[in-house]
Scaffold this active site. Structure first.
Site, short mmCIF file in Angstrom:
data_model
loop_
_atom_site.label_atom_id
_atom_site.label_comp_id
_atom_site.label_asym_id
_atom_site.label_seq_id
_atom_site.Cartn_x
_atom_site.Cartn_y
_atom_site.Cartn_z
N GLY A 355 0.82 -1.20 0.00
CA GLY A 355 0.00 0.00 0.00
C GLY A 355 0.85 1.24 0.00
N PRO A 356 0.22 2.40 -0.20
CA PRO A 356 0.98 3.66 -0.23
C PRO A 356 1.57 3.98 1.14
CG PRO A 356 -1.38 4.06 -0.34
CD PRO A 356 -1.20 2.59 -0.47
N GLY A 358 2.29 5.45 4.75
CA GLY A 358 1.51 6.06 5.80
C GLY A 358 0.16 5.45 6.09
N VAL A 359 -0.17 4.28 5.47
CA VAL A 359 -1.48 3.68 5.72
C VAL A 359 -1.45 2.69 6.88
CG1 VAL A 359 -2.26 4.01 3.36
CG2 VAL A 359 -1.08 1.90 3.97
N GLY A 360 -0.27 2.46 7.48
CA GLY A 360 -0.21 1.63 8.68
C GLY A 360 0.23 0.21 8.46
N LYS A 361 1.06 -0.02 7.45
CA LYS A 361 1.49 -1.41 7.16
C LYS A 361 2.35 -1.95 8.30
CE LYS A 361 3.42 -0.17 3.30
NZ LYS A 361 3.04 1.25 3.28
N THR A 362 3.35 -1.18 8.71
CA THR A 362 4.25 -1.65 9.77
C THR A 362 3.52 -1.74 11.11
OG1 THR A 362 6.13 -0.63 8.61
CG2 THR A 362 6.44 -1.22 10.92
N SER A 678 -5.73 5.71 -18.79
CA SER A 678 -7.11 5.77 -18.31
C SER A 678 -7.82 7.07 -18.65
CB SER A 678 -7.14 5.55 -16.79
OG SER A 678 -6.44 6.57 -16.12
N LYS A 721 -10.26 7.09 -7.19
CA LYS A 721 -10.82 8.01 -8.17
C LYS A 721 -12.23 8.44 -7.81
CE LYS A 721 -8.03 6.30 -12.06
NZ LYS A 721 -8.05 5.59 -13.36
#
Length: 798
Positions: A355-356, A358-362, A678, A721
């Site tokens: 994921g991008p 800052g989304v909380g992966k760690t 797109s 989007k």
């Protein structure tokens, strides 16, 4: 006088320079050199010898050779072995390489003979230079003691500067690059000055080398003396029955090894290393290596494992407490815990959270360890380029250490930890190996039960370790490595999710870190939304957390005044605390315009509105594309134009417009790079609007790739989007029919507020986007708009 040229075979010498009027011998090993020698022996025994610039090149080109070499006469040829021939040559004259016109089967060159200036009469300056040369050469001989009496006699008996320079350069031990400088100097006196400079420098270097060597010998002698004395003391202690500390140390190692009850193979290997240690001197380097190795191995948690928490409900409570949203990730973790509750000996899992930033992966990986009651160790792989970082170094190397995987297990203190491998998509590789390939064995649950670290050298069971990787993208992860992972994608947060995260997690955390009392700072949801929209632009919540920290700091400053007991931040006074708003949200146009279409784009910080503007002017058929577009986007614009050209008649467009009109397609914010297919339907619709003069609905946004036949192809990033469309005030979103299945992943609040229209062809897009004309003619484009049911896919109102 015209220069004399010759076509002659050549030898490329490596690390050797031959001078005129000198005899030299060297060995030939390369096939091209032997063939060149054979050709010379068949003709006039003459060769051109020239030195290579780089000794590692096997088949040199002209740029790999120096320009100046020597024309030599082959005096004698001796066969040393089946693959080596020794050649004795006599230098005749300097020569310049003009052309290397053949490389195989041997080097064939065209050379130009260099006529050296005649040496003038010997004057006072020449005599002084000769005396200086004799003195410098004498100092060099005293230090080296490796030149014969014949060489000394020739040097001290020579009075010709040119010959003396060449003779000294041929016989002293200096770099071949320096010898080449002497060879390229044709004037006698400057050549003698250069050889003097080189002799002075070489004398200083040799003196320093001998000084260092003397210090080393003195140190080695002292160490040897200490070793002998220690051995004598040890013998005397044994004779007197006084045991040394070494025996106690060895007994301690043996007891620790036996207490671990390791497999027989491992135990036997470690005891053998203890025996080797007993035979080494206490201060020897080998003893130090063995001690470090035994200490590292015995400190690993061989028999230690934590008892897992197999309660799904308890794990769910922990995950819900620490994180908001992320339903797919939580569901997958709870499934794994449920399996462990039914089968305790299940193998460890390999999960990759993508994921991008800052989304909380760690953070969710750390929460998983807490939920499962596992020890956790985190290691960052970003920028790692050395395979030894994963597998470790052989312990024979100085400063060897185990790899990061074994080090992390030792740091966790358990053989079944959860290892968090951060930034796995940023692994590198160079001449030291590919760390991604070394990870293949680590992450393969079928073979990591006997993982061998190069330093540890004994099998380590990784089958009970749970691995969680984090990455921003899977594009840079090697496919074999990606095949061993279960990829779970973490999408960017919606604004509503960010509001809840800020109020439930970020703000309480920052209050605690800044010492702010619970009721001393008040924010409502509208204020947090204003912070999100005006001061952050990201997929995750890192910038939002920084803004919360800034509010806490401002609050701390206010509370330092005794008269202030509470700070209330609202949307109206937010700029007093955070300054001027940094961002403004994209807003769609407020009225229908001709040639202007709202496209939708995906970025790393979320979705964005991407307006497309088209102007049609009288001209000669030029197509102008602006807005910092990538190759794919430029091709998409050209495909859209071709799609309209082949259907010009049925769409009511002037058939010859591509010859009589200039078309300019522009994407605003020209400094921002844009790429991707797109925007195809948006460009096609904008082109049709500009060519027909029909306005496009301002409350409609669209996304999709268009083909030359008018088909609308699927795209990615639909979730981001659609959120961008809602923020911009869009009411209807047109998307490819094949993306209808992706609507289930869209946030529910977004689905309730937007109307979705699916389109298989551009006809459906035109019918939904273009404004109805005041009068219907029944031909051309009007036919599509008059009967939308014939081309419009069923609209989804969700």
């Amino acid at each position: 006088m015209e220069p004399v040229t010759k076509n002659i075979p050549a030898l490329a010498l490596r690390g050797l320079v031959v001078f005129p009027r000198m005899t030299a011998s060297f060995d030939l090993e390369r096939l091209i050199s032997m063939r060149a020698l054979e050709r010379a022996m068949e003709t006039d025994h003459e060769l051109f010898v020239v030195t290579q610039r780089d000794v590692t090149v096997d088949l040199p080109q002209q740029d790999d050779l120096y320009t100046v070499g020597t024309l030599v006469h082959v005096s004698q040829v001796l066969r040393v072995s089946d693959h080596v021939i020794r050649v004795i040559v006599e230098g005749k004259q300097r020569a310049k390489l003009r052309r290397l016109w053949q490389r195989e089967p041997f080097l064939q060159t065209q050379i130009e003979l260099i006529e050296e200036p005649k040496e003038g009469r010997s004057g006072a300056r020449t005599e002084a230079l000769l005396r200086q040369t004799y003195a410098n050469f004498g100092e060099y001989v005293e230090l080296t003691q490796n030149l014969s009496a014949e060489v000394l006699a020739v040097v001290f008996g020579s009075t010709r500067p040119g010959y003396l320079s060449d003779f000294i350069a041929q016989h002293v031990n200096i770099r071949y690059q320096d010898k080449q400088i002497i060879l390229e100097e044709t004037r006698a006196l400057p050549r003698l000055r250069r050889i003097n400079e080189m002799l002075c420098r070489e004398t200083e270097v040799i003196a320093l080398e001998q000084e260092i060597e003397g210090k080393v010998r003195e140190r080695v002698g002292r160490i040897h003396r200490d070793f002998v004395l220690r051995e004598q003391i040890k013998v005397l202690q044994n004779e007197l029955g006084e045991g040394g500390d070494g025996d106690e140390e060895l007994d301690e190692y043996r007891n620790r090894i036996l207490a671990l009850k390791l497999p027989e193979e491992v135990e036997k290997k470690l005891l053998k290393d203890v025996e080797r240690l007993s035979k080494q001197s206490y201060s020897s380097s080998e003893a130090s290596v063995l001690r470090s190795y035994l200490d590292t191995v015995l400190e690993l948690p061989w028999k230690k494992q934590t008892k897992e928490r197999a309660s799904v409900d308890a794990a769910r409570k922990i995950l819900e407490r620490d994180h908001f949203g992320m339903e797919k990730v939580k569901e997958r973790i709870l499934e794994f815990i449920a399996v462990r509750a039914l089968k305790a000996d299940a193998k460890g899992q390999v999960i990759c959270l993508v994921g991008p930033p800052g989304v909380g992966k760690t953070s969710i990986a750390l929460s998983v360890a807490k939920a499962m009651n596992r020890k956790v160790a985190r290691l960052s792989l970003g920028g790692v380029r050395d395979e030894a970082d994963i597998r470790g170094h052989r312990k024979t190397y100085v400063g060897a250490m185990p790899g990061r995987i074994v080090e992390a297990i030792g740091r966790s203190g358990s053989m079944n930890p959860l290892l968090v491998l951060d930034e796995i998509d940023k692994l590198g590789s160079d001449h030291r190996g590919d760390p991604a390939s070394a990870l293949l064995e680590v992450l393969d649950t079928e073979q990591n039960h006997a993982f061998r670290d190069h330093y540890i050298e004994i099998p380590i069971d990784l089958s009970h370790v749970m691995f969680i990787m984090t990455a921003n993208t899977t594009d840079t992860i090697p496919r074999p490595l990606l095949d061993r992972m279960e990829v779970i994608e973490l999408n960017s947060y919606t604004d509503e999710e960010k509001v809840q995260i800020a109020l439930r997690h970020l703000l309480p955390k920052q209050k605690k870190e800044h010492g702010i009392p619970a009721n001393a700072l008040r924010l409502d949801e509208d204020t947090v939304r204003a912070v999100i929209s005006s001061y952050t632009r990201e997929s995750g919540v890192r910038q939002l957390e920084r803004q919360m920290a800034k509010l806490c700091r401002k609050t701390a400053m206010a509370l330092s005044n005794d008269t202030v007991k509470r700070v209330s931040v609202t949307a109206e006074n937010l700029s007093d605390y955070l300054g001027v708003p940094r961002y403004t949200r994209d807003k769609a146009a407020q009225k229908d315009l001709v040639g202007v279409v709202n496209g939708l784009a995906w970025t790393q910080v979320g979705g964005e509105i991407l307006p497309v503007e088209v102007n049609v002017m009288d001209g000669t058929g030029k197509l102008e594309l602006t807005g910092n577009l990538g190759d794919v986007m430029q091709e998409s614009c050209k495909a859209a134009l071709s799609c309209l050209r082949c259907r010009a008649a049925e769409l009511g467009i002037e058939p010859e417009f591509y010859k009589t009109k200039d078309v300019h397609i522009h994407f605003p914010e020209g400094a921002v790079p844009k790429d991707g297919p797109s925007a195809g339907v948006a460009v096609t619709t904008a082109l049709l609007s500009a060519l027909t003069g029909r306005a496009v609905r301002h409350d409609v946004a669209m996304t999709g790739e268009v083909t030359l036949r008018g088909r609308v192809m699927p795209i990615g990033g639909l979730r981001e989007k659609t959120m961008a469309a809602l923020r911009a005030g869009i009411h209807t979103v047109i998307l490819p029919a094949e993306n209808e299945k992706d609507l289930d992943d869209i946030d529910q609040s977004v689905r309730r507020q937007l109307r979705f229209v699916t389109a298989e062809t551009v006809d459906a897009v035109f019918a939904a986007a273009l404004v109805l004309p005041e009068t219907i003619s029944g031909t051309g484009l009007d036919a599509f708009i008059e009967q939308p049911d014939a081309v419009l896919s069923p609209a989804l109102r969700v």
